[in-house]
Design a protein around this motif. Structure first.
Motif, short mmCIF file in Angstrom:
data_model
loop_
_atom_site.label_atom_id
_atom_site.label_comp_id
_atom_site.label_asym_id
_atom_site.label_seq_id
_atom_site.Cartn_x
_atom_site.Cartn_y
_atom_site.Cartn_z
N VAL A 1 4.89 38.34 45.24
CA VAL A 1 5.41 37.30 44.35
C VAL A 1 5.96 36.13 45.16
O VAL A 1 5.74 34.96 44.83
CB VAL A 1 6.49 37.88 43.42
CG1 VAL A 1 7.18 36.76 42.63
CG2 VAL A 1 5.90 38.90 42.46
N ALA B 1 4.74 32.25 45.20
CA ALA B 1 5.67 31.15 44.92
C ALA B 1 5.66 30.13 46.05
O ALA B 1 5.66 28.91 45.81
CB ALA B 1 7.09 31.71 44.72
N PHE C 1 4.50 26.23 45.76
CA PHE C 1 5.46 25.18 46.13
C PHE C 1 4.88 24.26 47.20
O PHE C 1 5.06 23.03 47.14
CB PHE C 1 6.75 25.83 46.64
CG PHE C 1 7.79 24.83 47.07
CD1 PHE C 1 8.53 24.14 46.13
CD2 PHE C 1 8.02 24.58 48.41
CE1 PHE C 1 9.49 23.21 46.52
CE2 PHE C 1 8.98 23.66 48.81
CZ PHE C 1 9.72 22.98 47.86
N THR D 1 20.71 38.04 41.97
CA THR D 1 19.66 38.73 42.71
C THR D 1 20.08 40.12 43.18
O THR D 1 19.26 41.04 43.17
CB THR D 1 19.22 37.89 43.91
OG1 THR D 1 20.35 37.60 44.75
CG2 THR D 1 18.61 36.58 43.47
N VAL E 1 12.73 33.59 45.91
CA VAL E 1 11.85 33.35 44.76
C VAL E 1 12.56 32.52 43.70
O VAL E 1 12.00 31.56 43.15
CB VAL E 1 11.37 34.69 44.17
CG1 VAL E 1 10.70 34.46 42.80
CG2 VAL E 1 10.38 35.38 45.10
N PHE E 2 13.81 32.87 43.39
CA PHE E 2 14.57 32.12 42.38
C PHE E 2 14.80 30.68 42.82
O PHE E 2 14.72 29.75 42.00
CB PHE E 2 15.91 32.80 42.10
CG PHE E 2 15.83 33.92 41.10
CD1 PHE E 2 15.38 33.69 39.81
CD2 PHE E 2 16.18 35.22 41.45
CE1 PHE E 2 15.31 34.71 38.88
CE2 PHE E 2 16.10 36.25 40.54
CZ PHE E 2 15.66 36.00 39.25
N ILE F 1 12.96 28.87 44.95
CA ILE F 1 11.69 28.14 44.89
C ILE F 1 11.31 27.82 43.45
O ILE F 1 10.91 26.69 43.14
CB ILE F 1 10.58 28.95 45.58
CG1 ILE F 1 10.84 29.06 47.09
CG2 ILE F 1 9.21 28.30 45.33
CD1 ILE F 1 9.88 29.97 47.81
N SER F 2 11.48 28.80 42.57
CA SER F 2 11.15 28.58 41.15
C SER F 2 12.04 27.50 40.55
O SER F 2 11.56 26.63 39.81
CB SER F 2 11.31 29.89 40.37
OG SER F 2 10.47 30.91 40.91
N GLY F 3 13.33 27.57 40.87
CA GLY F 3 14.26 26.55 40.36
C GLY F 3 13.93 25.17 40.88
O GLY F 3 13.99 24.18 40.14
N GLN F 4 13.56 25.08 42.17
CA GLN F 4 13.22 23.78 42.75
C GLN F 4 11.95 23.22 42.11
O GLN F 4 11.85 22.01 41.87
CB GLN F 4 13.03 23.93 44.27
CG GLN F 4 12.87 22.63 45.02
CD GLN F 4 14.14 21.78 45.00
OE1 GLN F 4 15.23 22.30 44.88
NE2 GLN F 4 13.96 20.47 45.11
N LEU F 5 10.98 24.08 41.83
CA LEU F 5 9.77 23.64 41.15
C LEU F 5 10.08 23.10 39.75
O LEU F 5 9.53 22.08 39.33
CB LEU F 5 8.76 24.79 41.07
CG LEU F 5 7.98 25.10 42.34
CD1 LEU F 5 7.19 26.39 42.18
CD2 LEU F 5 7.03 23.96 42.70
N LEU F 6 10.97 23.80 39.04
CA LEU F 6 11.36 23.33 37.71
C LEU F 6 12.04 21.96 37.78
O LEU F 6 11.75 21.07 36.98
CB LEU F 6 12.31 24.34 37.05
CG LEU F 6 11.68 25.63 36.51
CD1 LEU F 6 12.77 26.58 36.04
CD2 LEU F 6 10.72 25.33 35.37
#
Length: 322
Positions: free
Chosen positions: A18, A22, A26, A254, A280-281, A283-288
């Motif tokens: 995962v 991610a 990114f 986490t 992961v969180f 990277i996901s938050g930065q993408l959002l």
């Protein structure tokens, strides 16, 4: 290797997959031959920052929850976030005009890190053994220190020049958009030394998680290990916060999810899973933030919002159990 450990390693492998997905999204989303070099280089620095921040926050929160024997506490109860805000406010208010050299990236990072570590070490005197009374005493002292520093910060901010206040606001929220590469290298050096310092005590943390009395009976020098681990927590939180700003609830989120997923007390697994989830969180938050919200607010806002909701769910779940 027994069946349970095999199951844990399979889940860790899935988390790694995962994370790699991610990272790939990114780094390469929106890439073409014209912008590839620029975007990959800038995103690479952001990625390295998130890896460092995620590792520091995950490891420090896991250790802190082990020594306090509480899954709802984070190192922020020691007042380190408030200390960060106070130091940023004081540095800009006092030195922006008289000694602007102290506001340059490296001096500012070193000053902030030094004082945050110093505070975490001083607070250890209120938590020298493992008892509920000492734990509550340390939390109380941390809250008092944090409230006092918040009051000082708010008072100074009220009389600051508007331009200085705008500069201050940009540094009070976790952001991975503008990270100094020199500071990143320094922070990775400190992180590497800290992880080496932790390596030999991972098994001892497993024993420590059994509680004070059981640890003593098994021959563990509890007080010495406690001092070492609280110092390590202070170092990890300090370098992460001084580099990118505070992300208060990331570790809480986490670490607890890792414990739910793996169902183990062994820290060698929990450290890996918590670190992977943290990155992961982030990277996901930065993408959002970049792709959906158009950089209208920092990634820390999303993390703290989700983490706050998760903390409430933990508290409600424990209340139902009781």
């Amino acid at each position: 290797m027994n069946h349970k450990e095999k199951k844990i390693e399979n889940r860790l492998f899935l988390l790694l997959i995962v994370l790699l997905i991610a990272i790939s999204i990114f780094l390469f989303i929106g890439i073409n031959k014209n912008n590839a070099q620029y975007l990959i280089s800038t995103r690479g620095i952001k990625l390295l920052s998130m890896i460092l921040s995620g590792t520091c926050i995950a490891v420090s929160t896991l250790i802190f929850q082990t020594v306090t024997d509480s899954r709802i506490l984070t190192p922020s109860v020691m007042g380190l976030d408030s200390m960060y805000v106070f130091l940023q406010t004081l540095l800009i208010f006092v030195f922006k005009r008289k000694l602007p050299v102290l506001l340059e990236s490296v001096p500012k990072f070193m000053i902030t890190t030094f004082f945050m570590i110093l505070v975490s070490i001083l607070l250890q005197k209120f938590f020298t053994n493992k008892s509920k009374g000492k734990l509550l005493y340390m939390i109380l002292i941390g809250m008092i220190v944090g409230t006092f520093l918040d009051s000082l910060s708010n008072g100074i901010q009220m009389i600051m020049d508007p331009d200085e206040f705008l500069i201050l606001q940009s540094s009070l929220f976790a952001s991975y958009s503008k990270v100094n590469t020199t500071l990143l290298a320094i922070a990775y050096g400190i992180l590497g030394v800290s992880l080496l310092w932790l390596k030999n005590d991972i098994v001892k943390l497993d024993v420590m998680s059994l509680g004070y009395n059981q640890s003593i009976n098994l021959g563990l020098d509890y007080k010495k290990l406690l001092r070492k681990k609280l110092t390590l927590v202070g170092i990890l939180v300090s370098i992460s916060t001084a580099l990118v700003g505070p992300v208060m609830f990331l570790g809480l989120l986490t670490v607890n999810i890792s414990k739910e997923i793996l169902k183990t007390y062994k820290h060698r697994y929990l450290i890996l899973s918590s670190t992977l989830l943290s990155i992961v969180f982030l990277i996901s938050g930065q993408l959002l933030v970049e792709k959906i919200f158009n950089n209208s607010f920092p990634v820390g806002t999303i993390i703290n919002f989700v983490g706050g909701i998760y903390l409430l769910s933990i508290l409600l779940k424990e209340r139902k159990v009781r």
